[in-house]
Scaffold this active site. Sequence first.
Site, PDB file in Angstrom:
ATOM      1  N   CYS A  71       0.838  -1.202   0.000  1.00  0.00           N
ATOM      2  CA  CYS A  71       0.000   0.000   0.000  1.00  0.00           C
ATOM      3  C   CYS A  71       0.872   1.251   0.000  1.00  0.00           C
ATOM      4  CB  CYS A  71      -0.914   0.020   1.215  1.00  0.00           C
ATOM      5  SG  CYS A  71      -0.028   0.271   2.765  1.00  0.00           S
TER       6      CYS A  71
ATOM      7  N   CYS B 213       3.300   1.605   2.777  1.00  0.00           N
ATOM      8  CA  CYS B 213       4.550   0.866   2.592  1.00  0.00           C
ATOM      9  C   CYS B 213       5.581   1.735   1.877  1.00  0.00           C
ATOM     10  CB  CYS B 213       4.304  -0.401   1.769  1.00  0.00           C
ATOM     11  SG  CYS B 213       3.124  -1.551   2.497  1.00  0.00           S
TER      12      CYS B 213
ATOM     13  N   ASP C 237      12.640  26.157 -32.123  1.00  0.00           N
ATOM     14  CA  ASP C 237      13.877  26.537 -32.792  1.00  0.00           C
ATOM     15  C   ASP C 237      13.695  26.244 -34.287  1.00  0.00           C
ATOM     16  OD1 ASP C 237      16.671  27.157 -33.136  1.00  0.00           O
ATOM     17  OD2 ASP C 237      17.020  25.001 -33.307  1.00  0.00           O
TER      18      ASP C 237
ATOM     19  N   ASP D  96      17.183  21.584 -30.339  1.00  0.00           N
ATOM     20  CA  ASP D  96      18.031  20.427 -30.640  1.00  0.00           C
ATOM     21  C   ASP D  96      18.775  19.910 -29.420  1.00  0.00           C
ATOM     22  OD1 ASP D  96      20.052  22.239 -30.249  1.00  0.00           O
ATOM     23  OD2 ASP D  96      20.680  22.344 -32.337  1.00  0.00           O
TER      24      ASP D  96
ATOM     25  N   ASP E 165      20.368  25.012 -27.711  1.00  0.00           N
ATOM     26  CA  ASP E 165      19.191  25.529 -27.014  1.00  0.00           C
ATOM     27  C   ASP E 165      19.126  25.117 -25.549  1.00  0.00           C
ATOM     28  OD1 ASP E 165      18.156  26.616 -29.480  1.00  0.00           O
ATOM     29  OD2 ASP E 165      17.665  24.570 -30.040  1.00  0.00           O
TER      30      ASP E 165
END
Length: 744
Positions: free
Chosen positions: A21, A24, A434, A633, A637
């Site tokens: 659960c 846990c 871009d 890319d 960037d």
Amino acid sequence: MDASKNPPMTELRLSILGMRCAGCVSAVEGALANVPGVTAASVNFADHSALVKGNAAPELLKAAVNAAGYDAAVMEGLEDPEQQERQELARYRELLKKASVAAAFGVPLMLAEHMAWLPEIGVGAGLWFWPLVAIFTFGILKYSGGHFFTGALKTLQLRQANMDTLIALGTGSAWLYSCVILDYSASLPAIAKHAYFEASIMILAFINLGSALETLARGKTSSAIRKLIGLQPRTARVIREGKEVDIPIEEVGLGETLRVRPGEKIAVDGQLIEGYSAIDESMLTGESMPVEKTVGATVVAGSMNQQGSFLFTATRIGRDTALAQIINSVRQAQSSKPEIAKLADKISAVFVPTVVAISTLTFLIWWTWGPDPAVGYAFVTSMTVLVIACPCALGLATPISIMVAVGRAAQSGILIRQGEALQTAGKLTCVILDKTGTVTAGKPSVVSVQPIGSYTENDILSFAASIESGSEHPLAAAIIAAASTQNIKPQKVTEFAAIMGQGVTGQLAKQSLAFGNRALMEAQGIKITRQIKKLEQLAGLGQTPMLLAVDKKIAGIIAVADPIKKDSAEAVQQLKQAGIRVIMVTGDNQITAHAIARQAGITEIRAQVLPQDKAAIVKALQQAGEVVGMVGDGINDAPALAQADVGLAIGSGTDVAIESADVVILQGSLLKVPEAIALSKATVLNIKQNLVGAFFYNTLSIPVAAGVLYPVFGVLLNPMIAGLAMALSSLTVIANANRLRWVK
């Protein structure tokens, strides 16, 4: 202090056994976090694993998990998917066996009780029958429910509570209460002489059955990552001392030469050095068409060689291969927790103690104001509250959806590296694209050949390819490639000269050639008056026109451009239809930028922007209230990708470790951007459905279990029905999450 004595910072994955659960999860995370050297620990309840960061020894981590009441094993490298399936199947069969043993005794006992076939407690045959039942049910409690009692005891020692606590309290108190009834039957009225031995073991039957079915369903949710693991072959054929030998993949070294035959999987990443092939990379990139590979091309582990035999040199092995990085990133995303998951964790942390308090209050209310036998009613209602409130569904609600969604994305060539991106991508209001390599192909190509006079297109390409074959200019490759597609072979040029910023000149047989821009022609004294208008027209389309002169006369014009990808315009249209603002940002000039933007259907453009200024544009939009996604890319960037709310890197199957991006698109298609956004929206909706379902179930079921309907309708929930309902709630959550596997 000697730094060399400190072990290096690492990431370790542990397989956790025994979690049942959300409580846990908190217990295991807390145990791991307290180990010296651990900087972060994240537990994934959906696949029962933990990702631990730091420099703690694996033995200490396993010991900490064991102390918390669970078992742990280190998961190394790419596991064998068949072994994983065998382990899951063994776990499923074990739980099914425990459920069957409990049901084999519980069902006949329950039916006999219902049909009034059993002897009365404390009278005649009941004097020996019921003590015998108590002994049998105790043995079943130990076999079918021993793990719940052990877990409850260990979490109690850590001053915590979880699902084990509720089940142990419910079933244990049912058995103890029944034993007390046997001992004091002589002093109790007949109506109070009711034992709940069958309830205690039937609850275990239903809960173990639910856990077994949950294990089976959970195994299906991880099918995507298992398919990825299964892509890597176990052996590789290498060339050693002039002989081809098959060796285990773990023994392949960097720089080794490997042979791949038709129909075989590629073992490691590398570069093709001999031969030709068409390779199926669909499981890595989502691209269904085979990719042609010639000498110099890169090949990636896990892809399938469809035709042709070739040799390649190993450039990445082991955990450095693209496949290993993809699997690692998928696992990290599945283990990470977005804000919506943290909310569920916080609620789960206080849920179990709250349920115990409600159960106690229920007992006291029924004991004080309930009808005779008050103790019996008090016991049944409080036990039902404990059983039905187990927060299994709550613990599964978020991780199971994330697990399915990340796996589904990976199958489509979308690598989600951060779980948070799954939640945020669906909220994007603005996407920045871009230009080069994102909207466009990123590789110049010839878009038009215009001969002048008596020359043909092939003549112009032949002259241009011949003179450019000695050039290192980026546009030279585009010219030579265009000639190659027409089966035109370059001829030998003498007296070659490259003039910086203008072009090239040379001698072909007895003809003098000049190939370049307007400045070159003017420097060579070649008249271009008639071509000026055409040159301006091509430049306005975002193309780079180059003039070819033969013997001081213009023979033709070749236009080279970085064309937009075939699906860029469609992707932009889909983003706009979704109500998302699209902006193209590029370092290119205004004319080229606007030309490309027109073709892609983009109306907002920022041109002549330096890479370091892209992040400032993202920040300005964020300050204006936009939720910004940056698509680039992943290299130039990087600052903008990191600044954006969601950074999406356009990569390839061999370039997936782009640290600045939240999402990596393994193939170059921009259509994957709206696809990722759509998947994000579907995932968040799915998580909300799961959470609402789990909360609604518990909110509604606890009062009913406590007996609020009894005064008016005379309705009480049977503890056994509560156990079945609890198991079904978890299966409902899993079934709903699995719908994400078919999201379009």
